[in-house]
Design a protein around this motif. Structure first.
Motif, PDB file in Angstrom:
ATOM      1  N   ALA A 219      72.064  38.440  16.079  1.00  0.00           N
ATOM      2  CA  ALA A 219      73.101  39.101  16.768  1.00  0.00           C
ATOM      3  C   ALA A 219      74.415  37.791  17.223  1.00  0.00           C
ATOM      4  O   ALA A 219      75.464  38.161  17.327  1.00  0.00           O
ATOM      5  CB  ALA A 219      72.536  39.503  18.143  1.00  0.00           C
ATOM      6  N   HIS A 220      73.830  36.563  17.131  1.00  0.00           N
ATOM      7  CA  HIS A 220      74.863  35.620  17.475  1.00  0.00           C
ATOM      8  C   HIS A 220      75.431  34.508  16.264  1.00  0.00           C
ATOM      9  O   HIS A 220      75.815  33.915  16.285  1.00  0.00           O
ATOM     10  CB  HIS A 220      74.428  34.644  18.524  1.00  0.00           C
ATOM     11  CG  HIS A 220      74.128  35.327  19.868  1.00  0.00           C
ATOM     12  ND1 HIS A 220      75.232  35.006  20.625  1.00  0.00           N
ATOM     13  CD2 HIS A 220      73.405  36.219  20.455  1.00  0.00           C
ATOM     14  CE1 HIS A 220      74.906  35.780  21.764  1.00  0.00           C
ATOM     15  NE2 HIS A 220      73.906  36.308  21.781  1.00  0.00           N
TER      16      HIS A 220
ATOM     17  N   ARG B 290      56.308  32.675  10.413  1.00  0.00           N
ATOM     18  CA  ARG B 290      56.815  34.027  10.292  1.00  0.00           C
ATOM     19  C   ARG B 290      58.258  34.075  10.453  1.00  0.00           C
ATOM     20  O   ARG B 290      58.893  34.768   9.885  1.00  0.00           O
ATOM     21  CB  ARG B 290      56.274  34.944  11.489  1.00  0.00           C
ATOM     22  CG  ARG B 290      54.831  35.443  11.249  1.00  0.00           C
ATOM     23  CD  ARG B 290      54.362  36.195  12.420  1.00  0.00           C
ATOM     24  NE  ARG B 290      52.945  36.684  12.278  1.00  0.00           N
ATOM     25  CZ  ARG B 290      52.027  36.995  13.311  1.00  0.00           C
ATOM     26  NH1 ARG B 290      52.685  37.080  14.603  1.00  0.00           N
ATOM     27  NH2 ARG B 290      50.771  37.798  12.731  1.00  0.00           N
TER      28      ARG B 290
ATOM     29  N   ASP C 251      60.109  38.266  16.630  1.00  0.00           N
ATOM     30  CA  ASP C 251      61.129  39.198  16.647  1.00  0.00           C
ATOM     31  C   ASP C 251      62.360  38.805  17.421  1.00  0.00           C
ATOM     32  O   ASP C 251      63.479  38.998  16.810  1.00  0.00           O
ATOM     33  CB  ASP C 251      60.704  40.652  17.406  1.00  0.00           C
ATOM     34  CG  ASP C 251      59.513  41.366  16.491  1.00  0.00           C
ATOM     35  OD1 ASP C 251      59.510  40.929  15.484  1.00  0.00           O
ATOM     36  OD2 ASP C 251      58.802  41.992  17.127  1.00  0.00           O
ATOM     37  N   GLN C 252      62.324  38.363  18.704  1.00  0.00           N
ATOM     38  CA  GLN C 252      63.222  37.839  19.564  1.00  0.00           C
ATOM     39  C   GLN C 252      64.114  36.831  19.094  1.00  0.00           C
ATOM     40  O   GLN C 252      65.322  37.050  19.316  1.00  0.00           O
ATOM     41  CB  GLN C 252      63.007  37.745  21.034  1.00  0.00           C
ATOM     42  CG  GLN C 252      62.008  38.667  21.501  1.00  0.00           C
ATOM     43  CD  GLN C 252      62.958  40.286  21.770  1.00  0.00           C
ATOM     44  OE1 GLN C 252      64.055  40.386  21.754  1.00  0.00           O
ATOM     45  NE2 GLN C 252      62.168  41.234  21.530  1.00  0.00           N
TER      46      GLN C 252
ATOM     47  N   LYS D  38      66.168  38.367  15.961  1.00  0.00           N
ATOM     48  CA  LYS D  38      67.144  39.357  16.486  1.00  0.00           C
ATOM     49  C   LYS D  38      68.268  38.382  17.152  1.00  0.00           C
ATOM     50  O   LYS D  38      69.478  38.838  16.897  1.00  0.00           O
ATOM     51  CB  LYS D  38      66.474  40.042  17.481  1.00  0.00           C
ATOM     52  CG  LYS D  38      65.943  41.571  16.890  1.00  0.00           C
ATOM     53  CD  LYS D  38      65.526  42.359  18.230  1.00  0.00           C
ATOM     54  CE  LYS D  38      64.485  43.167  17.598  1.00  0.00           C
ATOM     55  NZ  LYS D  38      63.584  43.930  18.470  1.00  0.00           N
ATOM     56  N   ALA D  39      67.858  37.310  17.887  1.00  0.00           N
ATOM     57  CA  ALA D  39      68.966  36.411  18.748  1.00  0.00           C
ATOM     58  C   ALA D  39      69.893  35.905  17.593  1.00  0.00           C
ATOM     59  O   ALA D  39      71.109  35.782  17.650  1.00  0.00           O
ATOM     60  CB  ALA D  39      68.309  35.703  19.592  1.00  0.00           C
TER      61      ALA D  39
ATOM     62  N   TYR E 232      68.935  31.479  26.923  1.00  0.00           N
ATOM     63  CA  TYR E 232      68.801  32.949  27.250  1.00  0.00           C
ATOM     64  C   TYR E 232      67.149  32.878  27.326  1.00  0.00           C
ATOM     65  O   TYR E 232      66.347  32.404  26.649  1.00  0.00           O
ATOM     66  CB  TYR E 232      68.773  33.776  25.983  1.00  0.00           C
ATOM     67  CG  TYR E 232      70.365  33.742  25.596  1.00  0.00           C
ATOM     68  CD1 TYR E 232      71.038  34.674  25.925  1.00  0.00           C
ATOM     69  CD2 TYR E 232      70.818  32.726  24.694  1.00  0.00           C
ATOM     70  CE1 TYR E 232      72.583  34.605  25.640  1.00  0.00           C
ATOM     71  CE2 TYR E 232      72.371  32.694  24.320  1.00  0.00           C
ATOM     72  CZ  TYR E 232      73.284  33.641  24.899  1.00  0.00           C
ATOM     73  OH  TYR E 232      74.413  33.702  24.422  1.00  0.00           O
ATOM     74  N   VAL E 233      66.572  33.840  28.103  1.00  0.00           N
ATOM     75  CA  VAL E 233      65.326  34.081  28.411  1.00  0.00           C
ATOM     76  C   VAL E 233      65.241  35.874  27.857  1.00  0.00           C
ATOM     77  O   VAL E 233      65.779  36.746  28.317  1.00  0.00           O
ATOM     78  CB  VAL E 233      64.707  34.123  29.809  1.00  0.00           C
ATOM     79  CG1 VAL E 233      63.158  34.549  29.827  1.00  0.00           C
ATOM     80  CG2 VAL E 233      65.024  32.857  30.212  1.00  0.00           C
ATOM     81  N   LEU E 234      64.239  35.822  26.768  1.00  0.00           N
ATOM     82  CA  LEU E 234      64.337  37.361  26.111  1.00  0.00           C
ATOM     83  C   LEU E 234      62.569  37.636  26.611  1.00  0.00           C
ATOM     84  O   LEU E 234      61.961  36.825  26.725  1.00  0.00           O
ATOM     85  CB  LEU E 234      64.449  37.049  24.736  1.00  0.00           C
ATOM     86  CG  LEU E 234      66.091  36.728  24.339  1.00  0.00           C
ATOM     87  CD1 LEU E 234      65.970  36.753  22.944  1.00  0.00           C
ATOM     88  CD2 LEU E 234      67.054  37.290  25.162  1.00  0.00           C
ATOM     89  N   ILE E 235      62.559  38.915  26.176  1.00  0.00           N
ATOM     90  CA  ILE E 235      60.972  39.342  26.459  1.00  0.00           C
ATOM     91  C   ILE E 235      60.933  40.148  25.188  1.00  0.00           C
ATOM     92  O   ILE E 235      61.499  41.044  24.863  1.00  0.00           O
ATOM     93  CB  ILE E 235      60.844  40.207  27.808  1.00  0.00           C
ATOM     94  CG1 ILE E 235      59.377  40.319  27.861  1.00  0.00           C
ATOM     95  CG2 ILE E 235      61.639  41.458  27.880  1.00  0.00           C
ATOM     96  CD1 ILE E 235      59.271  40.795  29.426  1.00  0.00           C
ATOM     97  N   GLY E 236      59.625  39.977  24.735  1.00  0.00           N
ATOM     98  CA  GLY E 236      59.094  40.771  23.630  1.00  0.00           C
ATOM     99  C   GLY E 236      58.081  39.841  22.960  1.00  0.00           C
ATOM    100  O   GLY E 236      57.640  38.685  23.148  1.00  0.00           O
ATOM    101  N   HIS E 237      58.218  39.883  21.131  1.00  0.00           N
ATOM    102  CA  HIS E 237      57.472  39.186  20.565  1.00  0.00           C
ATOM    103  C   HIS E 237      58.366  37.917  20.045  1.00  0.00           C
ATOM    104  O   HIS E 237      59.650  38.216  19.919  1.00  0.00           O
ATOM    105  CB  HIS E 237      57.071  39.914  19.262  1.00  0.00           C
ATOM    106  CG  HIS E 237      55.919  38.981  18.522  1.00  0.00           C
ATOM    107  ND1 HIS E 237      56.413  38.059  17.629  1.00  0.00           N
ATOM    108  CD2 HIS E 237      54.409  39.062  18.474  1.00  0.00           C
ATOM    109  CE1 HIS E 237      55.135  37.520  17.005  1.00  0.00           C
ATOM    110  NE2 HIS E 237      54.069  38.109  17.788  1.00  0.00           N
TER     111      HIS E 237
END
Lengths: 141, 404
Positions: A99-100, A126, A91-92, A95-96, A83-88
């Motif tokens: 979520a999974h 962190r 956080d990402q 969250k990933a 996966y390529v995510l966008i954000g910090h």
């Protein structure tokens, strides 16, 4: 604890590569699934046109990296999702993982100086602080 | 030139420190630059003398004003005309109420609770009526809400709110003479012609290394800015309008936007935000913290009173209504532009400017913290099974969802 789904945070660096190698070995041993997450930063301040361009650029950049990772995962008979995510990044990745339902997060550690860590913060530190599942921090060898 | 170079180095040093601070604290760079400007002016004033920063120097004022104009143009150019057209009733009504309620409410608070003059009160109303599109977009992007219908409608409404703010700022304090009429007439003609002329001009002569597009846009922005100043209005009004009308064409050229952003955020806006911060009087804030708190509460309260019923009227569920209300209570760029306009045109004094700026800074932080802590409409986030992982991304990002 035997993990069933391992999530690796990957930024293309040497320590992330080491972390992926260790996660792959672990996944092969535990017969676990493996997910790799790469995170691109949006422009600051974010704007839609620019963000989309950043997404496109990051996607094409990481796709080349992911091709190599997929081949290695196939050799180890480990199912891999990328996966390529966008954000910090922190956080990402968190969250990933949530979520999974990943039960182990693996990240590399850059071993930067105390001053650099103080100025820009440490991603791995962190993640360890805020993750709700075990975290394996791997130093580059 | 020695003094100019050294002073420029000092300002860029402050900008760099502000950027590092923003990375460490994970706050908007603009916010960090305002705070660094305030602290720097305080410390330099106490030690070396307040003249060292040279905030009144002509070239610093020019760079700062150009930063505000380009920032406003880029903000307008981010508008999505398709969303605005498809949801015009929803975005129009919500955006207008989001402007009008705090504009009137905060002006009334400043006039009757703080005892400010009518002009100063109107200025406070304008400065606190804004919504920060940048803050709202950043928050939505992190959650993936920017690609949902809800997110697009809220973002569209933010543009309408800011349009109300810049029109109020541009016209409310204008003297309404023949100059005002000429300014309004020329601006309307340019705004009408530019969406037709600019893309054609760029197609005919652009796409070369000589950066013709940037020069053309700067020419238009400077010319209308000059006309606005001549008419005793504000240069950001035409800049925002031009950005909005070019959003569907020039604004979609990400290479051009990228180049404009580099010069804007790399050089110009640090001068603008640090300068804006340097005028904040810390002693004034310490002396009257209740004025700051009162203005901030007035903004949040009036936004809520206005937006909650309107969003419910458009059948937003309670969580979405609360989330939209809080996000649209944010403010930063146009709030600081309005406050600085008031200070430089002597509509408000330095203490009043400090209260308004502190309230604006508070509104950039407080509503998003509350919104993300208690009111995220999680049911709108893309499902975890989709490649976009827990709503972190717009769909095209997760390109690699494949089995290895």
């Amino acid at each position: 604890m035997i993990p069933t789904h391992i999530l690796v945070g990957h930024d293309g660096s040497r320590d992330a590569e080491t972390a992926f190698g260790d996660a792959l070995d672990l996944a092969a041993l535990a017969r676990a699934r493996l997910s790799v997450v790469a995170v691109a930063s949006p422009p600051e301040p974010p704007a839609e046109v620019e963000t989309q361009a950043a997404i496109d650029l990051a996607t094409s950049h990481y796709e080349r990296l992911f091709e190599t990772l997929r081949r290695r995962a196939q050799e180890h008979h480990v199912p891999l999702q990328t996966y390529v995510l966008i954000g910090h990044p922190v956080d990402q990745i968190l969250k990933a993982a949530a979520a999974h339902a990943a039960d182990l997060i693996v990240v590399g550690h850059r071993g930067r100086s105390a001053i650099r860590e103080w100025v820009s913060g440490s991603t791995s530190r962190r993640i360890v602080t805020h993750a709700t599942c075990p975290v394996l921090v791997v130093r580059a060898r | 030139m020695t003094e100019v170079w050294l002073r420029a180095a000092l300002w860029l040093g402050l900008a760099l420190a502000a950027t590092l601070l923003s990375i460490r604290l994970r706050v908007a760079t603009a916010l960090s630059e305002i705070v660094v400007g305030t602290v720097a002016q305080l410390l330099i004033g106490m030690t070396v003398g307040s003249g060292l920063l040279g905030t009144g120097e002509g070239w610093i004022t020019f760079l700062s004003a150009t930063g505000a104009v380009l920032l406003t143009f880029l903000a307008g150019a981010e508008l999505d005309p398709v969303v605005l057209r498809s949801k015009w009733r929803e975005t129009g009504v919500i955006g207008l109420v989001s402007f009008a309620a705090p504009f009137l409410g905060c002006a009334a608070f400043a006039r009757f609770a703080l005892g400010w003059t009518p002009q100063a009160s109107w200025l406070a109303g304008v400065a606190l009526s804004t919504t920060s599109v940048a803050v709202v977009y950043a928050v939505m992007l992190e959650l993936g809400l920017n690609s949902t219908g809800f997110g697009k409608a809220v973002l569209g409404a933010c543009f309408v709110t800011d349009l109300g703010t810049v029109i109020a700022l541009g016209l409310l304090f204008a003297p309404f003479t023949a100059r005002t009429a000429i300014f309004a007439g020329v601006t309307l003609v340019v705004v009408a012609v530019l969406p037709w002329a600019a893309p054609r001009f760029f197609r005919a002569y652009g796409g070369r290394p000589s950066e013709l597009e940037a020069k053309f846009l700067l020419l238009v922005l400077f010319a209308l800015g000059g006309l606005a100043a001549w008419a005793e209005s504000e240069a950001v009004l035409p800049a925002y309008l031009i950005g909005m009308v070019l959003a569907g064409t020039v604004g979609k050229d990400h290479a051009l936007v990228r180049r404009l952003r580099t010069v804007t955020f790399g050089l110009l806006t640090p001068f603008y935000f640090i300068r804006a911060g340097s005028f904040v009087s810390v002693p004034a804030l310490v002396a009257a913290p209740t004025a700051v708190g009162g203005l901030l509460v007035a903004k949040l309260l009036t936004k809520t009173i206005g937006l909650w019923p309107v969003t419910r009227l458009f059948r937003y569920p309670k969580t979405e209504a609360a989330y939209a209300t809080l996000l649209m209570s944010t403010g930063l760029t146009f709030g600081s532009i309005s406050a600085l306009f008031g200070l430089t045109h002597r509509i408000i004094d330095q203490a009043q400017y400090s209260y308004v700026m502190a309230a604006v800074i508070g509104s950039a932080v407080v509503p998003t913290l509350v919104a993300n802590a208690f009111f995220v409409p999680r049911y709108l986030l893309p499902k975890a099974q989709t490649p976009a992982l827990a709503g972190s991304l717009p769909q095209p990002v997760a390109a690699g969802d494949r089995e290895g």
